[in-house]
Design a protein around this motif. Structure first.
Motif, PDB file in Angstrom:
ATOM      1  N   GLY A   1       0.893  -1.191  -0.016  1.00 17.93           N
ATOM      2  CA  GLY A   1       0.035   0.051  -0.143  1.00 17.93           C
ATOM      3  C   GLY A   1       0.962   1.269   0.166  1.00 17.93           C
ATOM      4  N   GLY A   2       0.101   2.385   0.021  1.00 17.10           N
ATOM      5  CA  GLY A   2       0.978   3.716   0.134  1.00 17.10           C
ATOM      6  C   GLY A   2       1.216   4.268   1.499  1.00 17.10           C
ATOM      7  N   PRO A   3       1.420   5.601   1.527  1.00 14.86           N
ATOM      8  CA  PRO A   3       1.728   6.043   3.038  1.00 14.86           C
ATOM      9  C   PRO A   3       0.477   5.528   3.807  1.00 14.86           C
ATOM     10  CG  PRO A   3       1.616   7.843   1.134  1.00 14.86           C
ATOM     11  CD  PRO A   3       1.275   6.607   0.431  1.00 14.86           C
ATOM     12  N   LYS A   4       0.808   5.648   5.280  1.00 14.81           N
ATOM     13  CA  LYS A   4      -0.032   5.298   6.344  1.00 14.81           C
ATOM     14  C   LYS A   4      -1.368   6.025   6.411  1.00 14.81           C
ATOM     15  CE  LYS A   4       2.454   1.679   8.101  1.00 14.81           C
ATOM     16  NZ  LYS A   4       2.285   0.637   7.542  1.00 14.81           N
ATOM     17  N   TRP A   5      -1.163   7.341   6.061  1.00 12.73           N
ATOM     18  CA  TRP A   5      -2.111   8.260   6.249  1.00 12.73           C
ATOM     19  C   TRP A   5      -3.466   8.042   4.940  1.00 12.73           C
ATOM     20  CZ3 TRP A   5      -2.758  11.317   1.937  1.00 12.73           C
ATOM     21  CH2 TRP A   5      -1.796  11.704   1.205  1.00 12.73           C
ATOM     22  N   LEU A   6      -3.152   7.143   4.065  1.00 13.21           N
ATOM     23  CA  LEU A   6      -4.060   6.718   3.180  1.00 13.21           C
ATOM     24  C   LEU A   6      -4.962   5.544   3.758  1.00 13.21           C
ATOM     25  CD1 LEU A   6      -2.269   6.914  -0.105  1.00 13.21           C
ATOM     26  CD2 LEU A   6      -3.871   8.544   0.653  1.00 13.21           C
TER      27      LEU A   6
END
Length: 168
Positions: free
Chosen positions: A6-11
Protein backbone atom coordinates in the motif's frame (compact mmCIF):
# COMPACT_ATOMS: atom_id res chain seq x y z
CA UNK A 1 0.70 -12.67 -5.22
CA UNK A 2 4.36 -12.50 -4.42
CA UNK A 3 4.01 -9.01 -2.92
CA UNK A 4 1.20 -6.52 -2.25
CA UNK A 5 2.03 -3.04 -0.96
CA UNK A 6 0.00 0.00 0.00
CA UNK A 7 0.96 3.64 0.04
CA UNK A 8 1.59 6.05 2.91
CA UNK A 9 -0.07 5.17 6.23
CA UNK A 10 -2.24 8.29 6.14
CA UNK A 11 -4.09 6.78 3.14
CA UNK A 12 -5.36 3.92 5.34
CA UNK A 13 -8.91 5.36 5.68
CA UNK A 14 -9.13 5.65 1.87
CA UNK A 15 -8.18 1.98 1.48
CA UNK A 16 -10.73 0.90 4.11
CA UNK A 17 -13.44 2.85 2.25
CA UNK A 18 -12.22 1.40 -1.06
CA UNK A 19 -12.78 -2.13 0.21
CA UNK A 20 -16.52 -1.36 0.38
CA UNK A 21 -16.49 -0.77 -3.39
CA UNK A 22 -14.28 -3.79 -4.18
CA UNK A 23 -11.64 -1.35 -5.35
CA UNK A 24 -8.80 -0.96 -2.83
CA UNK A 25 -8.01 -2.55 0.50
CA UNK A 26 -5.76 -1.79 3.49
CA UNK A 27 -4.05 -5.20 3.79
CA UNK A 28 -0.63 -5.92 2.33
CA UNK A 29 1.92 -8.69 2.54
CA UNK A 30 3.89 -11.39 0.74
CA UNK A 31 2.80 -14.67 -0.83
CA UNK A 32 -0.89 -13.78 -0.79
CA UNK A 33 -3.14 -16.38 -2.48
CA UNK A 34 -5.39 -14.93 -5.17
CA UNK A 35 -7.71 -15.75 -8.03
CA UNK A 36 -8.64 -13.87 -11.17
CA UNK A 37 -11.91 -14.62 -12.94
CA UNK A 38 -12.71 -12.86 -16.22
CA UNK A 39 -16.34 -13.09 -17.35
CA UNK A 40 -17.86 -11.79 -20.59
CA UNK A 41 -20.84 -9.47 -20.28
CA UNK A 42 -23.02 -7.37 -22.54
CA UNK A 43 -23.67 -3.76 -21.50
CA UNK A 44 -26.97 -1.88 -21.67
CA UNK A 45 -26.13 -0.60 -25.14
CA UNK A 46 -25.04 -4.02 -26.44
CA UNK A 47 -21.37 -3.26 -25.83
CA UNK A 48 -19.16 -6.30 -25.20
CA UNK A 49 -17.53 -6.11 -21.77
CA UNK A 50 -15.23 -8.17 -19.57
CA UNK A 51 -15.76 -8.26 -15.81
CA UNK A 52 -12.48 -8.72 -13.92
CA UNK A 53 -12.85 -10.20 -10.45
CA UNK A 54 -9.53 -10.24 -8.63
CA UNK A 55 -9.73 -11.80 -5.16
CA UNK A 56 -6.86 -11.67 -2.68
CA UNK A 57 -7.02 -13.96 0.37
CA UNK A 58 -5.62 -12.52 3.59
CA UNK A 59 -6.29 -15.45 5.93
CA UNK A 60 -10.09 -15.70 6.22
CA UNK A 61 -10.58 -12.23 4.75
CA UNK A 62 -11.27 -11.78 1.03
CA UNK A 63 -10.34 -8.50 -0.63
CA UNK A 64 -11.31 -7.51 -4.15
CA UNK A 65 -9.90 -5.32 -6.91
CA UNK A 66 -12.66 -5.51 -9.52
CA UNK A 67 -13.22 -3.79 -12.84
CA UNK A 68 -15.49 -3.76 -15.88
CA UNK A 69 -13.69 -3.17 -19.18
CA UNK A 70 -14.71 -2.61 -22.77
CA UNK A 71 -13.05 -1.46 -25.98
CA UNK A 72 -13.78 1.99 -27.40
CA UNK A 73 -13.19 1.44 -31.10
CA UNK A 74 -13.45 5.12 -32.00
CA UNK A 75 -10.81 6.23 -29.47
CA UNK A 76 -8.78 2.97 -29.63
CA UNK A 77 -8.60 2.65 -25.84
CA UNK A 78 -9.89 0.30 -23.16
CA UNK A 79 -12.58 1.83 -20.94
CA UNK A 80 -11.93 0.70 -17.37
CA UNK A 81 -14.63 1.12 -14.72
CA UNK A 82 -13.16 0.30 -11.31
CA UNK A 83 -15.02 -0.91 -8.24
CA UNK A 84 -18.54 -2.21 -7.65
CA UNK A 85 -20.49 -0.10 -8.10
CA UNK A 86 -18.01 1.77 -10.27
CA UNK A 87 -16.30 4.56 -8.38
CA UNK A 88 -13.48 5.41 -10.78
CA UNK A 89 -13.05 5.39 -14.54
CA UNK A 90 -9.78 5.30 -16.46
CA UNK A 91 -8.75 5.23 -20.12
CA UNK A 92 -6.25 2.41 -20.67
CA UNK A 93 -3.67 2.33 -23.44
CA UNK A 94 -1.98 -0.93 -24.44
CA UNK A 95 1.53 -1.19 -25.89
CA UNK A 96 4.13 -3.94 -26.24
CA UNK A 97 7.68 -3.63 -24.91
CA UNK A 98 10.78 -4.59 -26.93
CA UNK A 99 10.91 -7.78 -24.83
CA UNK A 100 7.32 -8.69 -25.76
CA UNK A 101 5.60 -7.75 -22.49
CA UNK A 102 2.15 -6.18 -22.56
CA UNK A 103 2.26 -2.70 -21.01
CA UNK A 104 -1.03 -1.15 -19.90
CA UNK A 105 -1.02 2.48 -18.78
CA UNK A 106 -3.89 4.51 -17.44
CA UNK A 107 -4.57 7.96 -18.82
CA UNK A 108 -7.58 10.22 -18.25
CA UNK A 109 -9.55 9.43 -15.12
CA UNK A 110 -12.93 10.37 -13.70
CA UNK A 111 -14.61 10.04 -10.32
CA UNK A 112 -18.04 8.42 -10.64
CA UNK A 113 -20.81 9.46 -8.27
CA UNK A 114 -24.02 7.76 -9.36
CA UNK A 115 -24.60 8.93 -12.94
CA UNK A 116 -22.24 11.88 -12.64
CA UNK A 117 -18.67 11.52 -13.92
CA UNK A 118 -16.22 14.21 -12.77
CA UNK A 119 -12.86 14.53 -14.56
CA UNK A 120 -9.99 14.25 -12.08
CA UNK A 121 -7.10 16.69 -12.33
CA UNK A 122 -3.66 15.03 -12.56
CA UNK A 123 -2.74 15.72 -8.89
CA UNK A 124 -5.74 13.61 -7.78
CA UNK A 125 -5.21 10.70 -10.16
CA UNK A 126 -3.83 7.26 -9.39
CA UNK A 127 -2.06 6.39 -12.63
CA UNK A 128 -1.48 2.68 -13.15
CA UNK A 129 1.24 0.90 -15.07
CA UNK A 130 0.69 -2.81 -15.59
CA UNK A 131 3.34 -5.10 -17.06
CA UNK A 132 2.31 -8.62 -18.04
CA UNK A 133 4.35 -11.30 -19.77
CA UNK A 134 4.37 -15.03 -20.24
CA UNK A 135 7.37 -16.79 -18.67
CA UNK A 136 7.87 -19.96 -20.72
CA UNK A 137 10.38 -21.66 -18.41
CA UNK A 138 7.80 -21.53 -15.58
CA UNK A 139 4.71 -21.88 -17.79
CA UNK A 140 3.24 -18.92 -15.92
CA UNK A 141 2.10 -15.35 -16.46
CA UNK A 142 4.00 -12.63 -14.63
CA UNK A 143 2.22 -9.43 -13.60
CA UNK A 144 3.33 -6.21 -11.96
CA UNK A 145 0.86 -3.43 -11.15
CA UNK A 146 1.97 -0.05 -9.80
CA UNK A 147 -0.47 2.78 -9.08
CA UNK A 148 1.23 6.15 -8.60
CA UNK A 149 0.04 9.61 -7.77
CA UNK A 150 2.09 12.53 -9.13
CA UNK A 151 2.24 14.18 -5.68
CA UNK A 152 2.60 11.31 -3.21
CA UNK A 153 4.28 8.57 -5.25
CA UNK A 154 3.30 4.90 -5.04
CA UNK A 155 -0.24 4.37 -3.77
CA UNK A 156 -0.74 0.65 -4.38
CA UNK A 157 1.17 -2.16 -6.05
CA UNK A 158 1.25 -5.88 -6.47
CA UNK A 159 3.37 -8.37 -8.33
CA UNK A 160 3.39 -12.09 -8.82
CA UNK A 161 2.76 -14.98 -11.16
CA UNK A 162 -0.22 -17.10 -12.06
CA UNK A 163 -1.17 -19.95 -14.34
CA UNK A 164 -4.37 -20.36 -16.27
CA UNK A 165 -7.02 -21.94 -14.00
CA UNK A 166 -4.60 -21.88 -11.10
CA UNK A 167 -3.11 -19.63 -8.45
CA UNK A 168 0.49 -19.35 -7.36
Amino acid sequence: MKKIQGGPKWLYPLFVMGSRWKLLFPEYGRNIPFTIVNSPRVGKTGEEQVHWERIFYFGEKKRYFNALMSFDQERQIIKDYLGEPSLLYSDLVLTVSKEGALIITSKRQRLIIGRIEIPLPKPLQGLATVTERYVEERAAYSIQVIVRNPLIGDVFSYEGEFRENNTI
